[in-house]
Design a protein around this motif. Structure first.
Motif, PDB file in Angstrom:
ATOM      1  N   ASP A   1      -0.735  13.323  -2.246  1.00 44.14           N
ATOM      2  CA  ASP A   1      -1.711  13.199  -1.126  1.00 44.14           C
ATOM      3  C   ASP A   1      -1.884  14.144  -0.113  1.00 44.14           C
ATOM      4  O   ASP A   1      -2.094  14.411   0.905  1.00 44.14           O
ATOM      5  CB  ASP A   1      -1.294  11.810  -0.447  1.00 44.14           C
ATOM      6  CG  ASP A   1      -1.360  10.903  -1.304  1.00 44.14           C
ATOM      7  OD1 ASP A   1      -2.388  10.347  -1.763  1.00 44.14           O
ATOM      8  OD2 ASP A   1      -0.412   9.794  -1.298  1.00 44.14           O
TER       9      ASP A   1
ATOM     10  N   SER B   1      -3.043   3.645  -3.058  1.00 45.51           N
ATOM     11  CA  SER B   1      -2.623   2.483  -3.484  1.00 45.51           C
ATOM     12  C   SER B   1      -3.657   1.533  -3.957  1.00 45.51           C
ATOM     13  O   SER B   1      -3.592   0.292  -4.436  1.00 45.51           O
ATOM     14  CB  SER B   1      -1.932   2.015  -2.120  1.00 45.51           C
ATOM     15  OG  SER B   1      -2.800   1.527  -1.255  1.00 45.51           O
TER      16      SER B   1
ATOM     17  N   GLY C   1       2.192   3.913  -1.917  1.00 46.82           N
ATOM     18  CA  GLY C   1       2.285   4.483  -3.482  1.00 46.82           C
ATOM     19  C   GLY C   1       0.970   5.253  -3.662  1.00 46.82           C
ATOM     20  O   GLY C   1       0.100   5.011  -3.017  1.00 46.82           O
TER      21      GLY C   1
ATOM     22  N   TYR D   1       3.705  12.944   7.881  1.00 48.50           N
ATOM     23  CA  TYR D   1       3.424  11.507   7.499  1.00 48.50           C
ATOM     24  C   TYR D   1       4.615  10.708   6.947  1.00 48.50           C
ATOM     25  O   TYR D   1       4.509   9.467   7.521  1.00 48.50           O
ATOM     26  CB  TYR D   1       2.570  11.528   6.294  1.00 48.50           C
ATOM     27  CG  TYR D   1       2.244  10.386   5.801  1.00 48.50           C
ATOM     28  CD1 TYR D   1       1.044   9.424   6.185  1.00 48.50           C
ATOM     29  CD2 TYR D   1       2.679  10.017   4.743  1.00 48.50           C
ATOM     30  CE1 TYR D   1       0.440   8.392   5.550  1.00 48.50           C
ATOM     31  CE2 TYR D   1       2.272   8.598   3.810  1.00 48.50           C
ATOM     32  CZ  TYR D   1       1.140   8.174   4.524  1.00 48.50           C
ATOM     33  OH  TYR D   1       0.845   6.748   3.948  1.00 48.50           O
ATOM     34  N   TYR D   2       5.585  11.241   6.253  1.00 50.79           N
ATOM     35  CA  TYR D   2       6.700  10.563   5.870  1.00 50.79           C
ATOM     36  C   TYR D   2       7.617  10.155   6.845  1.00 50.79           C
ATOM     37  O   TYR D   2       8.776   9.855   6.611  1.00 50.79           O
ATOM     38  CB  TYR D   2       7.183  11.259   4.474  1.00 50.79           C
ATOM     39  CG  TYR D   2       6.327  10.768   3.471  1.00 50.79           C
ATOM     40  CD1 TYR D   2       6.314   9.341   2.872  1.00 50.79           C
ATOM     41  CD2 TYR D   2       5.250  11.400   2.912  1.00 50.79           C
ATOM     42  CE1 TYR D   2       5.618   8.768   1.876  1.00 50.79           C
ATOM     43  CE2 TYR D   2       4.413  10.706   1.807  1.00 50.79           C
ATOM     44  CZ  TYR D   2       4.502   9.744   1.478  1.00 50.79           C
ATOM     45  OH  TYR D   2       3.412   9.129   0.748  1.00 50.79           O
TER      46      TYR D   2
ATOM     47  N   ASP E   1      -6.956   3.195   3.407  1.00 55.82           N
ATOM     48  CA  ASP E   1      -6.585   4.574   3.056  1.00 55.82           C
ATOM     49  C   ASP E   1      -5.484   4.644   4.472  1.00 55.82           C
ATOM     50  O   ASP E   1      -6.063   5.022   5.405  1.00 55.82           O
ATOM     51  CB  ASP E   1      -7.875   5.299   2.945  1.00 55.82           C
ATOM     52  CG  ASP E   1      -7.502   7.014   2.644  1.00 55.82           C
ATOM     53  OD1 ASP E   1      -6.499   7.209   3.326  1.00 55.82           O
ATOM     54  OD2 ASP E   1      -8.074   7.388   1.907  1.00 55.82           O
ATOM     55  N   THR E   2      -4.339   4.832   4.268  1.00 58.80           N
ATOM     56  CA  THR E   2      -3.399   5.137   5.177  1.00 58.80           C
ATOM     57  C   THR E   2      -3.081   6.703   5.211  1.00 58.80           C
ATOM     58  O   THR E   2      -2.682   7.449   6.076  1.00 58.80           O
ATOM     59  CB  THR E   2      -2.239   4.309   4.923  1.00 58.80           C
ATOM     60  OG1 THR E   2      -2.501   3.099   5.092  1.00 58.80           O
ATOM     61  CG2 THR E   2      -0.967   4.500   6.119  1.00 58.80           C
TER      62      THR E   2
ATOM     63  N   ARG F   1      11.139   3.052   2.356  1.00 56.38           N
ATOM     64  CA  ARG F   1      10.511   3.341   3.719  1.00 56.38           C
ATOM     65  C   ARG F   1      10.888   2.603   4.940  1.00 56.38           C
ATOM     66  O   ARG F   1      11.095   3.540   5.887  1.00 56.38           O
ATOM     67  CB  ARG F   1       9.079   2.926   3.524  1.00 56.38           C
ATOM     68  CG  ARG F   1       8.205   3.236   2.386  1.00 56.38           C
ATOM     69  CD  ARG F   1       7.385   4.600   2.392  1.00 56.38           C
ATOM     70  NE  ARG F   1       7.033   5.036   1.041  1.00 56.38           N
ATOM     71  CZ  ARG F   1       5.576   5.466   0.908  1.00 56.38           C
ATOM     72  NH1 ARG F   1       4.741   5.280   1.906  1.00 56.38           N
ATOM     73  NH2 ARG F   1       5.222   5.674  -0.389  1.00 56.38           N
TER      74      ARG F   1
ATOM     75  N   PHE G   1       0.429  -1.825   7.293  1.00 56.88           N
ATOM     76  CA  PHE G   1       1.250  -0.693   6.679  1.00 56.88           C
ATOM     77  C   PHE G   1       1.690   0.336   7.873  1.00 56.88           C
ATOM     78  O   PHE G   1       2.872   0.025   8.394  1.00 56.88           O
ATOM     79  CB  PHE G   1       0.775   0.096   5.464  1.00 56.88           C
ATOM     80  CG  PHE G   1       1.365   1.346   4.999  1.00 56.88           C
ATOM     81  CD1 PHE G   1       2.772   1.620   5.348  1.00 56.88           C
ATOM     82  CD2 PHE G   1       0.783   2.136   4.040  1.00 56.88           C
ATOM     83  CE1 PHE G   1       3.415   2.652   4.981  1.00 56.88           C
ATOM     84  CE2 PHE G   1       1.433   3.235   3.591  1.00 56.88           C
ATOM     85  CZ  PHE G   1       2.656   3.522   3.971  1.00 56.88           C
TER      86      PHE G   1
ATOM     87  N   SER H   1      -5.010   6.544   0.232  1.00 58.63           N
ATOM     88  CA  SER H   1      -5.402   5.355  -0.804  1.00 58.63           C
ATOM     89  C   SER H   1      -6.675   4.928  -1.245  1.00 58.63           C
ATOM     90  O   SER H   1      -6.910   3.957  -2.158  1.00 58.63           O
ATOM     91  CB  SER H   1      -4.554   4.115  -0.307  1.00 58.63           C
ATOM     92  OG  SER H   1      -3.214   4.460  -0.718  1.00 58.63           O
TER      93      SER H   1
ATOM     94  N   ALA I   1       0.792  -1.394  -0.068  1.00 61.49           N
ATOM     95  CA  ALA I   1       0.100   0.238   0.002  1.00 61.49           C
ATOM     96  C   ALA I   1       1.002   1.112  -0.115  1.00 61.49           C
ATOM     97  O   ALA I   1       0.383   2.345   0.412  1.00 61.49           O
ATOM     98  CB  ALA I   1      -0.949  -0.051   1.026  1.00 61.49           C
TER      99      ALA I   1
HETATM  100  N1  GLN Z   1       0.471   7.556  -1.182  1.00 66.20           N
HETATM  101  C1  GLN Z   1       0.404   7.353   0.444  1.00 66.20           C
HETATM  102  C2  GLN Z   1       1.785   6.604   0.460  1.00 66.20           C
HETATM  103  O1  GLN Z   1       2.673   6.024  -0.409  1.00 66.20           O
HETATM  104  C3  GLN Z   1      -0.699   6.747   0.998  1.00 66.20           C
HETATM  105  C4  GLN Z   1      -0.927   5.517   0.615  1.00 66.20           C
HETATM  106  C5  GLN Z   1      -2.084   4.707   1.292  1.00 66.20           C
HETATM  107  O2  GLN Z   1      -2.891   5.529   1.741  1.00 66.20           O
HETATM  108  N2  GLN Z   1      -2.115   3.414   1.695  1.00 66.20           N
HETATM  109  O3  GLN Z   1       2.329   6.239   1.571  1.00 66.20           O
END
Ligand code: GLN
Length: 455
Positions: free
Chosen positions: A407, A127, A103, A291-292, A147-148, A340, A179, A151, A101
């Motif tokens: 996002d 994703s 991307g 988030y990242y 949805d993280t 990641r 994830f 997504s 997930a």
């Molecule tokens: N695009 C974001 C990421 O790559 C969110 C992905 C998601 O919601 N699973 O982490």
């Protein structure tokens, strides 16, 4: 049978499904018929659905888009799958997705890119890109997504669908491959808010097997969708328009044609009786960087289970245990997943934890506080879902930061744990544009009503 035939014809072009098992699907359909014959009225009896390949489903290959799980057949059902089975739904197959997930384009899948049915040179978003493409191409009437950081909503926007990410804790995460556990939430992707409500009725519910599942009385998410609405059905609704999306300078961050469709949708809401107020989410600009840090930190921990010992890929040749771990993980994970894990291990490591992880958690709190303040002024917040329409396959693949910025409008909602939706609001240069609706905690029924009145 109709859907399976359509899948057989169109999936080779779209690559929306990674696993199909017609015999299994038809056996489930036959079982639904048998239940119907006894007079049973389960809510989704005989309704075929596509399941994102992040949900473990007993006897089905469950890959999470990864070489690591390429041959993993799940011995058990995720709670979501169990609930769909009990409701009588038929599993049409498992849909393609970004690896674990991670991307926004579905290009990180080990099983290859998914094509957007609106233009097969373009991505469906990610994703949950396989689910989005499957519903958009009518290979399934509805699908699940997770949805993280966007997504469900971003691929729904890019494929012209309605998608809902519920409040964190509403849908059980048990059996849903993790994830970033504090952000992950499953939800429906469909052609309308009404269909999303029907799916959510089955998906939502307390589960003792997920420690973050919320114990609340069951709700009927369709209860506000009756069609006998008055002429101004949304009279009294206050829509918050964040300065951070709609300020004069901030508008430039979004494709002009998408912004024009969003403005038109908001005008349509005023015609339905809603009022608009300006709100402010000042910490929003920090959501992508926060988030990242947080999502990779949690991912690096969650993905440590893929060690070649218990399940999944194991390197065929190695010298000792450490070598087996290293080779297994080097072979099993793709480049984005490795990126990641490296980022996550770094920000959690001694000496960096305070500088990155703790700071990101503080920002997360500020973002949640911003929303809490905004919801004192309004009932629902609106804006674009994605800063652009579906981009070309390959266009952003070489630049992770460009990809991460897809996002920019959705991630804050996950950090705060709020419910969010994307609904189609017309075409921008021939491609679907999405309007995002953000609700307050557990405001799904109202959010679905607001979406439904526009549709
Ligand atoms: N695009 C974001 C990421 O790559 C969110 C992905 C998601 O919601 N699973 O982490």
């Amino acid at each position: 049978q109709t859907y399976l035939e359509r899948i057989a014809r169109l999936n080779p072009q779209l690559n929306a499904f990674v696993t199909l098992d017609a015999a299994k699907s038809l056996a489930q359909a036959a079982a639904a018929d048998a239940r119907r014959a006894t007079g049973e009225a389960a809510p989704l009896l005989g309704i075929p659905l596509a399941q994102k390949d992040i949900f473990c489903a007993q006897g089905w290959r469950t890959t999470c888009g990864s070489h690591m799980l390429e041959n993993f057949v799940s011995p058990y059902d995720a709670t979501v799958i169990e609930r769909f089975d009990a409701a009588g739904a038929v599993n049409l197959g498992k849909t393609n997705m970004d690896e674990f997930a991670m991307g926004s384009s579905n290009e990180t899948s080990y099983f290859g890119a998914v094509k957007n049915p609106w233009d097969t040179a373009r991505v469906p978003g990610g994703s949950s890109g396989g689910s989005a493409a499957a519903v958009a191409a009518r290979l399934a009437p509805a699908a699940t997504g997770t949805d993280t950081g966007g997504s469900i909503r971003q691929p729904a926007a890019l494929c012209g669908l309605t998608g809902l990410k519920p409040t964190y804790g509403v849908v059980s995460r048990w059996g849903m491959i993790a994830f970033a556990s504090s952000l992950d939430q499953a939800g429906p992707m469909a052609r309308s808010a009404e269909d999303c409500a029907l799916l959510l009725n089955t998906m939502a519910g307390f589960d003792t097997r997920d420690s973050t599942s919320v114990e609340r009385p069951a709700e009927d998410y369709t209860r506000l969708l009756a069609d006998d609405a008055p002429a101004k059905p949304l009279a009294g609704l206050k829509i918050g328009l964040p300065r951070e999306f709609f300020g004069e300078a901030e508008r430039a961050g979004c494709d002009a044609a998408v912004m024009a469709r969003v403005d038109e949708a908001i005008a349509a809401y005023r015609a339905l009786g809603a009022e608009t107020v300006e709100v402010s989410l000042p910490a929003m600009q920090l959501s992508v960087p926060a988030y990242y840090v947080i999502a990779p930190a949690e991912a690096s921990s969650n993905l440590s289970r893929f060690d070649g010992v218990r399940y999944g890929h194991r390197a065929p040749e190695y010298t000792d245990l450490d070598d087996m771990y290293a080779k297994t993980r080097a072979q099993g994970f793709g480049a984005e997943v490795k990126r990641r894990i490296l980022i996550g291990s770094y920000v959690l490591s001694h000496g960096y934890y305070d500088a990155y992880y703790r700071q990101a958690q503080r920002i997360r709190r500020l973002i949640a506080d911003d929303f809490a303040r905004a919801f004192k002024e309004c009932d629902v917040i609106m804006g674009p879902t994605s800063p652009g329409t579906a981009f070309r396959i390959g266009e952003k693949a070489a630049d992770p930061v460009q990809m991460y910025l897809s996002d920019i409008y959705t991630i804050a909602v996950n950090l705060a744990g709020l419910p969010g939706m994307s609904i189609p609001c017309g075409l921008a240069d021939g491609l679907p544009a999405g309007l995002q609706l953000i609700g307050n905690y557990f405001g799904e029924a109202r959010l679905l009503e607001v979406a439904h009145r526009y549709q």
